[in-house]
Design an enzyme around this catalytic site. Structure first.
Site, mmCIF file in Angstrom:
data_model
loop_
_atom_site.group_PDB
_atom_site.id
_atom_site.type_symbol
_atom_site.label_atom_id
_atom_site.label_comp_id
_atom_site.label_asym_id
_atom_site.label_seq_id
_atom_site.Cartn_x
_atom_site.Cartn_y
_atom_site.Cartn_z
ATOM 1 N N SER A 44 72.424 55.395 113.839
ATOM 2 C CA SER A 44 73.112 54.677 112.767
ATOM 3 C C SER A 44 72.513 53.273 112.604
ATOM 4 C CB SER A 44 74.609 54.595 113.116
ATOM 5 O OG SER A 44 75.271 53.647 112.352
ATOM 6 N N ARG A 94 82.808 59.663 111.351
ATOM 7 C CA ARG A 94 82.976 59.371 112.783
ATOM 8 C C ARG A 94 84.215 58.520 113.030
ATOM 9 N NH1 ARG A 94 77.879 56.289 113.943
ATOM 10 N NH2 ARG A 94 78.784 55.991 115.994
ATOM 11 N N HIS A 138 70.207 42.341 115.236
ATOM 12 C CA HIS A 138 71.393 43.148 114.946
ATOM 13 C C HIS A 138 72.293 43.216 116.169
ATOM 14 C CE1 HIS A 138 73.569 46.171 112.603
ATOM 15 N NE2 HIS A 138 73.872 46.682 113.776
ATOM 16 N N LYS A 162 69.414 51.932 109.593
ATOM 17 C CA LYS A 162 69.658 50.822 108.653
ATOM 18 C C LYS A 162 68.612 49.724 108.826
ATOM 19 C CE LYS A 162 73.933 50.625 109.861
ATOM 20 N NZ LYS A 162 75.278 51.023 110.153
ATOM 21 N N ASP A 181 73.935 57.558 106.657
ATOM 22 C CA ASP A 181 74.681 56.865 107.714
ATOM 23 C C ASP A 181 76.065 56.457 107.214
ATOM 24 O OD1 ASP A 181 75.127 55.379 110.224
ATOM 25 O OD2 ASP A 181 75.119 53.674 108.874
HETATM 26 N N1 URA Z 1 77.192 49.716 114.186
HETATM 27 C C1 URA Z 1 76.633 50.619 113.347
HETATM 28 O O1 URA Z 1 76.029 50.265 112.347
HETATM 29 N N2 URA Z 1 76.760 51.917 113.637
HETATM 30 C C2 URA Z 1 77.405 52.368 114.727
HETATM 31 O O2 URA Z 1 77.459 53.554 114.941
HETATM 32 C C3 URA Z 1 77.988 51.411 115.587
HETATM 33 C C4 URA Z 1 77.861 50.080 115.288
#
Ligand code: URA
Length: 429
Positions: free
Chosen positions: A182, A167, A81, A186, A160
């Protein structure tokens, strides 16, 4: 327990208990806590921070807010990621290389938002490619050919999704506890048991300095450990865009070229660095340098490109576009950019090419979205012939703007001229 007390506690810089964090996440996901209350709490977290225990509790509460993918039948699945970048086509190159080495790749990717791009938009620029598969189809694909790349079809970490949207509109994005929870929520919900993180820093990243990126990386690694997911990270500079192309089709073309061995140095470094850790975590080699060589072998012997073709074919994409990238639709206007000052051509060494500015310019051209609902134009973008540290002679084409609208193309050319900074007495930097 009520939400006002929880907000007040964080406002006063106190630590939140697991039950308070669970109460907030569950209540907000169900719509029982209002956006304005969630915004207040998020701002208090942004200002006062959270310790590791609170961040882990927040992450796990977000995981529990939705579906969880069970990939256990696939064995050791290593996920990757990135915290976001401009021109970041790494997954398109890295995933087929890793799969070509016999390591299963089951990856859910995102769409672009703001000025950073997303792998799913890039994949969808290949005609027919289906990013929308059920959990079982996804797993079956990995069993059949060792790789599947899809969008987030399941309801993973819906908390999220809601918090991220808040945000974005309340200037609370660049917060380590909020970014770490966040991303990790995921990833945990997506079922990987090992993760390699590409943590970016610089003008085009959420973290502007290497120190902050290291702090974010270590926080995510710690969450991974506490959640029993082996986590490694690589820190990647994102002051200028990665590679030569920015824009969806343009980046797919660059990725195909990379798998043929024509890979830009900065892209190569990130791909090899991340991949060498993925191979290590998958238990296929402890020596990172050997791992990099295994990857290079599969680029040069064509196996990685074959794996990309297999992936595209298996997800209903038209593989003839990968075999011959000239088939991709071109933008209507392709304008060269030559650097000038006061109407005169200039020369020098490029000293700056801000990734965030290039990202915004590509969104202006239609390659990205400002709002989730915006439609993107796949073929538009920016081709960067010259990057930082390279010399430009008078009259040399430093970049090309690909646009579908003449006026936008002309504006973009002027904007790009100002984004390029040269060290030379003939030009203001
Ligand atoms: N990528 C994400 O999934 N969440 C964040 O807060 C920042 C980058």
């Amino acid at each position: 327990m009520n939400i006002q007390e929880i907000i007040a506690k964080k406002r006063d810089n106190k630590k939140l208990l697991k039950k308070e964090i669970d109460f907030f996440i569950q209540g907000y996901t169900k719509g029982e806590i209002a956006d304005y209350q969630a915004s207040a709490l998020i701002m208090a977290i942004y200002i006062n921070g959270m310790d590791e225990k609170e961040i882990t509790d927040l992450t796990l509460a977000m995981v529990e807010s939705g579906d969880k993918l069970n990939l256990s039948e696939l064995g050791n699945v290593v996920d990757k990621h990135s915290t976001g970048g401009v021109g970041d086509k790494v997954t398109l190159i890295l995933a087929p290389i890793i799969a070509s080495l016999g390591i299963p790749v089951a990856k859910m990717s995102g769409r672009g938002l703001g000025y950073t791009g997303g792998t799913i938009d890039k994949l969808e620029s290949i005609p027919g490619y289906n990013t929308n598969l059920s959990e079982q189809e996804f797993i079956n694909n990995v069993k059949k050919i060792g790789i599947s790349l899809i969008g987030q079809t399941l309801n993973l970490a819906p908390a999220d999704k809601k918090i991220y949207a808040l945000r974005d509109t309340t200037s609370t994005t660049e917060s380590i506890p909020l970014i770490a929870s966040s991303i990790m929520s995921k990833k945990i919900a997506a079922g990987a048991n090992k993760i390699v993180l590409d943590v970016t820093y610089g003008s085009g990243a959420f973290m502007k300095t290497k120190e902050k990126a290291t702090e974010l990386a270590n926080t995510m690694k710690k969450i991974g450990e506490l959640a029993k997911i082996e986590t490694a990270y690589v820190l990647t500079p994102m002051d200028e865009p990665l590679g030569r192309n920015v824009g969806n089709t343009l980046e797919v073309i660059e990725a195909v070229e990379a798998l043929k061995g024509n890979i830009a140095d900065d892209v190569k470094e990130v791909v090899l660095e991340l991949g060498s850790y993925m191979i290590k975590l998958a238990g296929k080699g402890n020596n990172l340098e050997n791992n990099k060589n295994m990857m290079l072998d599969n680029i040069y012997n064509g196996k990685a490109l074959e794996k990309l073709k297999e992936l595209v074919k298996n997800q209903n994409g038209d593989v003839t576009f990968i075999e011959n990238t000239d088939k991709f639709k071109k933008a209507e206007f392709i304008y060269p950019v030559i650097l000038t000052k006061d109407g005169k051509e200039v020369e020098g060494i490029i000293s700056e090419l801000r990734a965030d500015e290039i990202g915004k310019l590509s969104v202006f051209l239609g390659a990205g979205r400002i709002k989730k609902e915006d439609k993107i134009e796949e073929e538009v973008g920016i081709q960067l012939n010259k990057k930082v540290g390279e010399r430009v002679n008078k009259g040399e084409v430093v970049a090309c703007i690909h646009a579908n609208n003449k006026e936008k193309a002309e504006i973009a050319v002027e904007k790009l001229k100002n984004i390029y900074k040269l060290v030379d007495k003939n030009i203001n930097t």
